[in-house]
Scaffold this active site. Structure first.
Site, PDB file in Angstrom:
ATOM      1  N   HIS A   5      34.311  35.609  53.413  1.00  0.00           N
ATOM      2  CA  HIS A   5      34.273  35.151  52.018  1.00  0.00           C
ATOM      3  C   HIS A   5      35.705  35.077  51.519  1.00  0.00           C
ATOM      4  O   HIS A   5      36.484  36.004  51.743  1.00  0.00           O
ATOM      5  CB  HIS A   5      33.451  36.126  51.181  1.00  0.00           C
ATOM      6  N   ARG A  28      34.918  31.644  40.487  1.00  0.00           N
ATOM      7  CA  ARG A  28      35.516  30.311  40.607  1.00  0.00           C
ATOM      8  C   ARG A  28      34.595  29.234  40.036  1.00  0.00           C
ATOM      9  O   ARG A  28      35.049  28.263  39.456  1.00  0.00           O
ATOM     10  CB  ARG A  28      35.879  30.015  42.065  1.00  0.00           C
TER      11      ARG A  28
END
Ligand SMILES: Cc1cc2nc3c(=O)[nH]c(=O)nc-3n(C[C@H](O)[C@H](O)[C@H](O)COP(=O)(O)OP(=O)(O)OC[C@H]3O[C@@H](n4cnc5c(N)ncnc54)[C@H](O)[C@@H]3O)c2cc1C
Ligand code: SF4
Ligand code: SF4
Ligand code: FES
Lengths: 554, 238
Positions: A326, A346
């Site tokens: 990740h 994000r």
């Protein structure tokens, strides 16, 4: 070392750069990479593409497949129990359906088997630790489903297959995306609280590699909200379950089909034999194997046990060459290194920045590309930030979210992230978060078809343990979806099997004996044992002492 | 008596903590959970996600020279010098069996299954102990008043660690009560968006079958082309 609001004084200089550039960056969009550029950064910086971290499997059905060393280690390991020590004549549990691993996939499978007409007492759900100790409960960002008019399952299909480097099994992707809206509806009927706008429509966010906003979420506790609801239903339906009882070996019958499993009570150290007509493997992923030495976002029991057991019985695996890192694991403070900072940060607008406060890449690339871009910045440039323990990382500009979406957005949508950092005196509404990739997801695993049949008779699989759905790289939100879609399908398939008349056959551990022979032939230098069950984190001093005691006892 | 230190121990800043009665010198930077492992315990109960999401690691402790009992999640809390720690096994609290389909989002639904809610003394011990800093008493009170929406929202961040329940003089299993409130709220207080229902119907009618057939027949190069050309509707792209 002087600390100022959670960060050492040294790191504050770089945080000042981030704060200074924020207003300039708010509308700045950095270009995403073309397929060729993606390939370049992956080849050079993704651990999957570095031969140093990998080797070929040396025995069994997938002999010759190139996988991470840690995966080869558990496959090239001896059974933890001598098969002769297990008395198969003494059957402790005799059921129709045995489900191994009670995460999201296991609990969905149990519920759908029951909904499809299998009486509860014909089902047994077993799990390693407590019901709820699983990756599902930790999922934060969301679950994908194409339910808006501007979206469609076909668009979802393209996003998933492109994210997976076009290596996904098409029929599995179709099942994934086409069942998605049904799953959300099922959850809604159960009372899962998905975030909604004032007018009652779902809040849907983008994710890395998605071309439409289709991420449904429950703040950043999506997995918790989903799992505790499924668990509540398991208890309401009174489906029998055993905790602290991992399976350590499958049991076969005379024709090589799967006919049960050996359980191990991790406290009393007793073995139990379960006989079953259908076995559903839902043991989840492998984060705790710490592939390529990375820290992990995964739960304590994520040690790939299911894959090991199935492999010994002859099941075919696929796509284990690809591991998901990740992009944004915590890199500071030290106490939480490797824990996940959700991609939703994000999705909501946070950018990824170097030391100087400038963006280093498009923030919502597919995961492998985003992670590689961050590794590149830290390994091949000097545009990184170093922590007091010499860890390198880059900034995730969380305060930007509040600039874009308004004050209060973080507390409302990222309360888990806020709380986690706040426990260490960092206020993510004011200061950015230092991140570096963390080991996150097992992209491949046991091969299955769209009804969850594996290559072995009697054995079904679903969830993170499986391979084929995501090809070489999973997108955010497709895993919470997968465990529900394929958990449900596995439950329905098992119920169909339940209705067919057939017998289980004679229980044997012949496949374990056979595996031992194959392993002997390898003449391994280190004698290892698997499944791993729980990783070893005691300090070297303690472990050395244990080895001494053991040697003295010989 | 003090044990001699290894070189590595001498170089790291350490603190002294007490785990279930015995003293251990551990690096000061560790969480309680990692400190226990450092000290030699192989954790079997009392650890799950190791990240603050599952509630398996509820821990009680006292500090030197302080009369108070503190509670924390062991995986999310740094050790401090002089901590006297004990890990809690998960305390059983019976969960009621119900069928949400046959309930209404009201106080009486909650009281039917958890009549003890009416015995809340408003002592606030639950809120004080909650490692998620949830106003537990308030959500219990909202349930009692039938404000299921507020109870659901206030209890939302609960990780079901069980700490509140063991401190409650009225023996209320607050986290189970919150669970029921959330399910009632999620099911009844918000409607299912029309667009979702329409999409489910389209799928059931086979609306996308032809499209799938076409996509699934594409070669890898065909797929790549389609993928690169796909449009982005919601996100800004350069
Ligand atoms: C921190 C984090 C955040 C994530 N966020 C998202 C997200 O936002 N969206 C998304 O789609 N996905 C997300 N994921 C991925 C997703 O949560 C998992 O891939 C998914 O939940 C896996 O579900 P599962 O049921 O297959 O496995 P799990 O939920 O891990 O369950 C497996 C269970 O099997 C048990 N088990 C293991 N071995 C044995 C054994 N030998 N015998 C018996 N039981 C055993 C385990 O203890 C566990 O309880 C996230 C993952 C993590 C770790
Ligand atoms: S409400 Fe209770 S069970 Fe939930 S997190 Fe707080 S103390 Fe733990
Ligand atoms: S501890 Fe029990 S009695 Fe006290 S406020 Fe909380 S729920 Fe009420
Ligand atoms: S181990 Fe899950 S909350 Fe601490």
């Amino acid at each position: 070392m002087k600390m100022i609001r959670g960060y050492p004084e040294d790191m504050r200089k770089s945080i000042d750069n981030v704060n200074k550039t924020r207003s300039k960056r708010i509308d700045q969009i950095i270009e995403d990479l073309s397929l060729e550029e993606r390939k370049d950064v992956l080849d050079n910086f993704h651990p999957d593409y570095n031969p140093k971290y990998k080797r070929d499997i040396s025995w069994g059905v997938n002999k010759g497949d190139n996988v991470p060393n840690e995966v080869a280690d558990v496959i090239e390991a001896y059974p933890m129990v001598n098969p002769n020590d297990i008395d198969l004549n003494q059957i402790d549990y005799d059921v129709n359906i045995l489900i191994i691993g009670a995460g999201g996939a296991g609990t969905s499978a149990a519920l759908w088997a029951n909904y499809s007409g299998v009486p509860k007492d014909e089902i047994l759900l077993v799990t390693k630790l407590r019901l709820g100790d699983c990756n599902t409960v930790m999922a934060q960002g969301g679950i994908q489903a194409a339910d808006r008019p501007v979206d469609s399952p076909l668009i979802h299909y393209m996003d998933a297959i492109g994210g997976g480097h076009f290596e996904n099994k098409p029929k599995l992707v179709k099942a994934l995306v086409n069942d998605a809206p049904k799953i959300i509806k099922w959850h809604k009927d159960l009372g899962v609280m998905y975030d909604c706008t004032e007018d009652g429509s779902f809040i849907e966010n983008p994710g890395g590699g998605t071309s439409r906003n289709r991420m449904h979420c429950s703040k950043d506790y999506t997995g918790l909200e989903m799992f505790r609801t499924l668990k509540d239903e398991i208890i309401n339906k009174e489906i029998p379950y055993l905790e602290f009882s991992p399976a350590i070996e499958l049991i076969t019958n005379e024709t090589g089909g799967i006919a049960g499993a050996v359980l191990y009570n991790i406290e009393t150290k007793q073995y139990f034999v379960v006989r079953a007509k259908t076995i559903i493997l839902t043991t989840g992923g492998f984060g705790r194997l710490h592939v390529a030495g990375f820290p992990t976002s995964n739960h304590y029991g994520a040690t790939m046990d299911g894959v090991v057991m199935a492999y010994r019985a002859g099941a075919k695996l696929r796509d284990l060459d690809a591991t998901q890192f990740h992009p944004t694991g915590a890199a500071f403070p030290e106490q939480i290194v490797g824990l996940l900072i959700t991609e939703k940060t994000r999705s909501l607008g946070a950018q990824v920045l170097g030391r100087n406060g400038e963006q280093i890449c498009y923030p919502l690339e597919p995961r492998d590309v985003e992670a590689s871009s961050i590794i590149k910045c830290c390994a091949a440039t000097d545009n990184y930030i170093e922590t007091p323990t010499q860890m390198r990382g880059i900034w995730l500009d969380s305060p930007l979210i509040e600039e874009i979406k308004g004050k209060g957005t973080i507390l409302k949508n990222l309360s888990a992230m806020y709380r986690m950092m706040n426990r260490f005196d960092i206020d993510i509404t004011e200061d950015p978060i230092l991140v570096y990739p963390t080991l996150h997801y097992q992209n491949g695993g046991v091969e299955l078809d769209e009804n969850c049949y594996t290559s072995l008779k009697g054995l079904l699989a679903a969830g993170e343990i499986s391979g084929g759905v995501h090809g070489k790289n999973r997108l955010m939100g497709n895993s919470l979806l997968e465990i529900n879609v394929f958990g449900r399908r596995a439950g329905i398939t098992a119920a169909n099997e339940y209705k067919k008349k057939s017998t289980v056959g004679k229980l044997t551990l012949a496949h374990v004996h056979k595996s031992i022979k194959s392993l002997d032939a390898l003449k391994l230098k280190d004698k290892r044992y698997s499944p791993t069950i729980l990783p070893e984190y005691r300090s070297d001093i303690v472990r050395d002492r244990l080895v001494q005691l053991y040697e003295q006892s010989l | 008596m003090s044990k001699t230190k290894t070189k590595q121990e001498e170089e790291t800043l350490t603190v002294k903590i007490y785990i279930m009665g015995s003293a251990h010198e551990v690096p000061a930077s560790l969480t309680i959970m990692k400190a226990m492992e450092y000290a030699g315990f192989k954790i079997k109960r009392g650890a799950g996600c190791r990240a603050g999401f599952c509630g398996a690691c509820a821990t009680l402790y006292r500090k030197a020279g302080d009369y108070r009992i503190y509670a924390a999640l062991a995986c999310q809390t740094q050790v401090e010098d002089g901590m006297v720690l004990t890990q809690l096994p998960f305390v059983p609290a019976p969960k009621a069996i119900y069928d949400v389909d046959s309930l209404k989002p009201t106080a009486s639904s909650i009281l039917k299954f958890y009549p003890e809610v009416a015995r809340c003394l408003s002592c606030n011990a639950c809120s004080k102990v909650c490692p998620q800093e949830i106003q537990v008493m308030d959500y219990v009170q909202y349930c009692l008043q039938g404000q299921i929406d507020k109870a659901a929202e206030l209890s939302f961040d609960c990780v079901q660690c069980g700490l509140c329940a063991i401190r409650c003089p009225a023996e209320i299993p607050q986290y189970h009560v919150g669970m029921l409130a959330r399910r009632l709220h999620g099911k009844y207080n918000t409607s299912t968006p029309e667009t979702l229902l329409e999409r489910v119907e389209e799928i059931e009618n086979g609306t996308f079958e032809e499209g799938f057939e076409e996509l699934m027949s594409l070669s890898k190069d065909g797929l790549k082309k389609r993928y690169t050309e796909r449009d982005f509707v919601d996100q800004k792209k350069a």
